[in-house]
Design a protein around this motif. Structure first.
Motif, short mmCIF file in Angstrom:
data_model
loop_
_atom_site.label_atom_id
_atom_site.label_comp_id
_atom_site.label_asym_id
_atom_site.label_seq_id
_atom_site.Cartn_x
_atom_site.Cartn_y
_atom_site.Cartn_z
N ARG A 1 35.29 24.98 43.80
CA ARG A 1 33.87 24.40 44.20
C ARG A 1 34.09 22.95 44.65
O ARG A 1 33.39 22.89 45.92
N TRP B 1 38.99 36.66 48.41
CA TRP B 1 39.78 37.00 47.09
C TRP B 1 39.08 38.21 46.55
O TRP B 1 38.00 38.82 46.71
N TRP C 1 36.34 30.85 51.57
CA TRP C 1 37.69 30.87 51.36
C TRP C 1 37.96 31.68 49.99
O TRP C 1 38.48 32.71 49.78
N VAL C 2 36.75 31.70 49.07
CA VAL C 2 36.82 32.46 48.06
C VAL C 2 36.43 33.80 48.25
O VAL C 2 36.90 34.64 47.65
N GLY C 3 35.64 34.03 49.31
CA GLY C 3 35.26 35.40 49.98
C GLY C 3 36.64 36.21 50.15
O GLY C 3 36.42 37.34 50.33
N ILE D 1 34.48 26.55 51.66
CA ILE D 1 35.14 27.03 50.21
C ILE D 1 34.25 28.47 49.75
O ILE D 1 35.17 29.26 49.46
N PRO D 2 33.22 28.58 50.11
CA PRO D 2 32.83 30.03 49.96
C PRO D 2 33.23 30.96 50.49
O PRO D 2 33.59 31.85 50.26
N ARG E 1 37.70 36.19 40.85
CA ARG E 1 36.65 35.31 41.87
C ARG E 1 36.01 34.36 41.38
O ARG E 1 36.09 33.14 41.91
N GLU E 2 35.34 34.73 40.38
CA GLU E 2 34.30 33.73 39.88
C GLU E 2 35.19 32.42 39.26
O GLU E 2 34.70 31.36 39.50
N ALA F 1 36.36 30.45 42.10
CA ALA F 1 35.42 29.81 43.02
C ALA F 1 35.00 28.52 42.24
O ALA F 1 34.80 27.71 42.51
#
Length: 142
Positions: A60, A30, A26-28, A23-24, A52-53, A56
């Protein structure tokens, strides 16, 4: 992923990250000001995540609820805007808490700029979360 990555390649990479439960990473993918929307969200579910936050925070704990196994039937359609694609797919796996099957059909309109997701409208079916074996609640989605 380099900024020259096509929207379709970025999307395929994002699916592999979800399957890998990364997931980190994947969020990266964005943009800082990316927006994720759920036009068919049921009451008490988020309709729009800004930044993004927020994305995330929403994603999470996803692997703690849904164990994704595959995205069969993936179809990525180009649009007249080179940065926007329309995606049709199915996600399959199992619900972690119950061990029951998970299967969801998705259509998404995704926009990419400079190698990052900037907009993702997820047209998932909220009625499917009420099917037998799909004990997935709004608190699971956050």
């Amino acid at each position: 992923m380099p900024a020259t990555t096509s929207p379709a390649d970025l999307y395929r990479h994002s699916l592999q990250l979800l399957l890998d439960k990364d997931i980190p990473a994947w969020v990266g993918l964005w943009a800082d000001d990316g927006v994720m929307e759920f036009p068919f969200a049921p009451p008490n579910w988020p309709e729009r995540l800004e930044g993004r936050e927020a994305i995330a925070a929403y994603m999470r704990d996803y692997p703690d609820h849904i164990d994704l196994h595959d995205f069969p039937d993936l179809r990525i359609h180009r649009t007249t805007d080179a940065g926007t694609i329309v995606v049709e797919m199915r996600g399959v796996g199992r619900m972690v808490e119950t061990g029951g099957p998970f299967e969801m059909t998705y259509i998404a309109v995704v926009t990419v700029q400079d190698g990052r997701f900037t907009s993702y409208r997820d047209y998932w079916n909220p009625l499917a979360v009420h099917e037998p074996g799909m004990n997935f609640t709004a608190s699971d989605a956050r």
